[in-house]
Design an enzyme around this catalytic site. Structure first.
Site, PDB file in Angstrom:
ATOM      1  NE  ARG A 110      -0.282   0.462   4.809  1.00 25.68           N
ATOM      2  CZ  ARG A 110      -1.649  -0.660   5.710  1.00 25.68           C
ATOM      3  NH1 ARG A 110      -2.558   0.224   6.037  1.00 25.68           N
ATOM      4  NH2 ARG A 110      -0.723  -0.465   6.984  1.00 25.68           N
ATOM      5  CE  LYS A 130       2.188   2.528   6.447  1.00 26.27           C
ATOM      6  NZ  LYS A 130       3.166   2.682   7.673  1.00 26.27           N
ATOM      7  CG  ASP A 142      -7.464  -2.367   2.425  1.00 26.83           C
ATOM      8  OD1 ASP A 142      -6.587  -2.026   2.115  1.00 26.83           O
ATOM      9  OD2 ASP A 142      -8.545  -1.858   2.889  1.00 26.83           O
ATOM     10  N   GLY A 143      -4.889  -2.277   0.402  1.00 26.95           N
ATOM     11  CA  GLY A 143      -3.652  -0.842   0.013  1.00 26.95           C
ATOM     12  C   GLY A 143      -4.265  -0.036   0.902  1.00 26.95           C
ATOM     13  CG  ASP A 277       8.451  -6.915   6.588  1.00 28.13           C
ATOM     14  OD1 ASP A 277       8.850  -7.932   7.357  1.00 28.13           O
ATOM     15  OD2 ASP A 277       7.442  -6.763   5.865  1.00 28.13           O
ATOM     16  CG  ASP A 287       6.827   0.597   7.456  1.00 24.54           C
ATOM     17  OD1 ASP A 287       6.747   0.927   6.907  1.00 24.54           O
ATOM     18  OD2 ASP A 287       6.778  -0.689   6.836  1.00 24.54           O
TER      19      ASP A 287
HETATM   20  P1  AMP Z   1       3.797  -4.598   7.680  1.00 25.77           P
HETATM   21  O1  AMP Z   1       3.130  -5.015   9.145  1.00 25.77           O
HETATM   22  O2  AMP Z   1       3.006  -3.088   8.230  1.00 25.77           O
HETATM   23  O3  AMP Z   1       5.228  -3.963   7.549  1.00 25.77           O
HETATM   24  O4  AMP Z   1       3.820  -4.827   6.854  1.00 25.77           O
HETATM   25  C1  AMP Z   1       3.728  -6.149   5.982  1.00 25.77           C
HETATM   26  C2  AMP Z   1       3.208  -6.491   4.840  1.00 25.77           C
HETATM   27  O5  AMP Z   1       1.635  -6.592   4.589  1.00 25.77           O
HETATM   28  C3  AMP Z   1       4.263  -5.161   4.016  1.00 25.77           C
HETATM   29  O6  AMP Z   1       4.314  -5.847   2.487  1.00 25.77           O
HETATM   30  C4  AMP Z   1       2.699  -4.567   3.728  1.00 25.77           C
HETATM   31  O7  AMP Z   1       2.817  -3.645   2.027  1.00 25.77           O
HETATM   32  C5  AMP Z   1       1.418  -4.755   3.625  1.00 25.77           C
HETATM   33  N1  AMP Z   1      -0.008  -4.510   3.815  1.00 25.77           N
HETATM   34  C6  AMP Z   1      -0.032  -4.021   5.820  1.00 25.77           C
HETATM   35  N2  AMP Z   1      -1.199  -3.481   5.399  1.00 25.77           N
HETATM   36  C7  AMP Z   1      -1.651  -3.924   3.854  1.00 25.77           C
HETATM   37  C8  AMP Z   1      -2.755  -3.110   3.629  1.00 25.77           C
HETATM   38  N3  AMP Z   1      -3.941  -2.808   4.057  1.00 25.77           N
HETATM   39  N4  AMP Z   1      -3.083  -3.205   1.825  1.00 25.77           N
HETATM   40  C9  AMP Z   1      -1.874  -3.836   1.105  1.00 25.77           C
HETATM   41  N5  AMP Z   1      -0.362  -4.655   2.056  1.00 25.77           N
HETATM   42  C10 AMP Z   1      -0.535  -4.093   3.163  1.00 25.77           C
HETATM   43 MG    MG Z   2       6.197  -2.801   6.896  1.00 27.66          MG
END
Ligand code: AMP
Ligand code: MG
Length: 534
Positions: A110, A130, A142-143, A277, A287
């Site tokens: 996203r 973001k 959903d992005g 990541d 993040d």
């Molecule tokens: P995070 O835990 O926020 O570091 O996210 C882990 C992964 O999930 C990353 O690849 C993010 O881009 C993806 N991600 C988190 N929330 C969303 C969302 N609402 N829509 C799409 N991808 C998401």
């Molecule tokens: Mg992340």
């Protein structure tokens, strides 16, 4: 140097990442694997009513940008509704270890890089949205992003910057006028929440995981290309690529990561999700999700409900988790170096730099400047033990100490009384009598050590006030700002944002924002506990 500020929609973008690296030829938005490529070109998905909720004047000044009106072309850019001709938006492909397990391809699900903005001072800053809609990396999601998590990211990244912690920045918080459905506590209660987009800013958003995904797939040429790009652009002093330069590059990443984590440990920041990541290759805090600020000093504390089982990412675990993450990065870089063992000394260097940086910061916080003749390490270690035993409020403890030190030095007869007042101010109901006794004993030893300082009492106190913030983004304060913002009242957000720009200043009119956590906030969801739902 400074040209007059321009509106974002008039700004010229550059695209070094997109130019240098391999683009996925497909424009398919469907969630999919993208082997062989560094990124996918994407287009943000427009939202209904983009309107500006918050704006960082300081960052905008650095970027040479003028503040846009609430609605209009610049805010459309910040929401993804308008893509400038000079932009080539992309979603980066990366993987990562989540909670210790290899999770395969993750990628910007996203987030979208819009390109880099050359600033008046000659630096270039990537702007990333973001929450601007789906990408090939969105997997089942959903992005989008909700206001609550976006506001937390906006506030905390700027607050961290003003505390002197290496971090990505945030330029704007834009409301989308569209609801986003989230099950905030994963308990079967999804509800619509207001949506938002944060424009994040950093020299680069490349993570450990960008390297890992290439190594995991045996894409060694792509791995070399990414590494050469990162070195050439962000570590140019290392010189032209070679096996030796890759080793030294890894050493620099280890040192930067050590400095970042040392900062976290001395301000009381808990990242909450230190998956690989979420580790910046530039050593920036990146993040902001279910992060939290330590209130009672409890090394085992994490605000992240997803981590309640293992406490893998608890406050006290962060230094060693960063080391583990660096080991995973070393593994990913190993195809580029003749001898993997060559990467090992950098990991030892991480430990050395972390300890040295943390101790230097603790000495500053304590007003200890005298060098060499005394080894303060045992005194510092026993302070951390005593804080953990006493479970007092870290921020209040250090700030009050800074205030009290001049009097403690000049009027030793009143010391006992002053120290009692200090401990009472910093204590929580959970603070244990035995722990407080330990901390009292430590304070006695500290005062003896302080008397060996060459500076006068007032000078020591002033130095300590500049090293110990009065204001940090306490968990319940962020929660209050969110609650108000969701109800349409931006005043608490704006007030907090302004106060956190000067965390070391007294700002007596905002005293209540420096108060330790009130009892009602102890277990409050969204305050003491947070999920990854965002
Ligand atoms: P995070 O835990 O926020 O570091 O996210 C882990 C992964 O999930 C990353 O690849 C993010 O881009 C993806 N991600 C988190 N929330 C969303 C969302 N609402 N829509 C799409 N991808 C998401
Ligand atoms: Mg992340």
């Amino acid at each position: 140097m400074s040209a007059s500020p321009v509106s974002l929609d008039q700004a010229p973008f550059q695209n070094s990442f997109a130019d240098a690296l391999r683009a996925d030829p497909s424009r398919e938005l469907q969630p999919r694997q993208v082997p062989g490529y560094h990124y996918s070109p994407v287009t943000p998905t427009a939202v209904r009513d983009p309107h500006l909720l918050a704006w960082s004047e300081e960052l905008a000044a650095e970027l040479g940008l003028s503040r846009p009106p609430t609605r209009g072309p610049a805010v459309e850019v910040l929401a993804g509704n308008r893509v400038l001709p000079s932009m080539r938006p992309f979603a980066a492909r990366y993987g990562g270890h989540q909670f210790g397990n290899w999770a395969g391809q993750l990628g910007d699900g996203r987030a979208m890089g819009l390109g880099e903005l050359p600033a008046p001072d000659g630096r270039a800053w990537e702007i990333q949205l973001k929450g601007a809609g789906p990408t090939p990396y969105s997997r089942r999601a959903d992005g989008r992003a909700v206001l609550r998590s976006s506001l937390r990211e906006f506030l905390c990244s700027e607050a961290m910057h003003h505390l002197g912690v290496p971090t990505t920045r945030a330029l704007s918080l834009v409301g989308t006028g569209e609801p986003v459905v989230r099950d905030m506590f994963y308990d079967g209660n999804p509800r619509p929440e207001p949506g938002a987009v944060v424009a994040r800013v950093a020299p680069s958003f490349v993570r450990f995981g960008n390297f890992q995904i290439l190594a995991a797939h045996g894409e060694t040429e792509q791995l070399r290309e990414l590494t050469d790009y990162v070195i050439g652009r962000f570590f140019p002093e290392l010189g032209p690529p070679s096996a030796d330069v890759y080793v030294r590059f890894f050493g620099d990443v280890c040192r930067r990561t050590a400095v970042m984590v040392a900062h976290w440990m001395t301000v009381g920041f808990v990242h909450g999700v230190m998956n690989t990541d979420n580790m910046s290759i530039l050593g920036l805090t990146i993040d902001y999700g279910p992060y939290g600020w330590l209130e009672p000093y409890q090394p085992d504390w994490t605000p992240n409900t997803t981590d309640f089982g293992t406490h893998r990412y608890a406050f006290g675990q962060q230094p060693r988790v960063a080391l583990w993450n660096l080991m995973m990065l070393a593994q990913a870089l190993s195809p580029l170096v003749a001898d993997v063992q060559a990467l090992r000394p950098a990991l030892d260097e991480y430990v050395r730099v972390f300890t040295a940086t943390r101790n230097a910061q603790l000495r500053r916080k304590l007003g200890l400047t005298r060098q060499a003749s005394v080894d303060d390490a045992p005194l510092l270690d026993s302070l951390l033990e005593a804080l953990a035993a006493a479970e007092v409020d870290m921020t209040v403890f250090f700030r009050r100490l800074a205030h009290r030190v001049p009097a403690l030095l000049t009027r030793p007869a009143e010391a006992d009384e002053a120290l009692e007042a200090l401990l009472t101010a910093a204590a929580y109901p959970e603070s244990a009598a035995e722990g407080l006794r330990q901390l009292r004993e430590w304070l006695g030893r500290y005062l003896l050590r302080l008397r060996q300082e060459p500076a006068d009492a007032a000078g020591i106190g002033a130095g300590m006030l500049a090293a110990n913030p009065k204001y940090v983004l306490r968990n319940y304060l962020a929660a209050q700002a969110i609650e108000a913002a969701e109800a349409g009242d931006l005043a608490p957000l704006n007030r907090l944002f302004e106060v956190l720009k000067r965390p070391f200043d007294e700002q007596p009119e905002h005293e209540e924002l420096a108060a330790k956590r009130p009892e009602w906030a102890r277990e409050k969801p969204g305050s003491a506990t947070l999920s990854c739902s965002s």
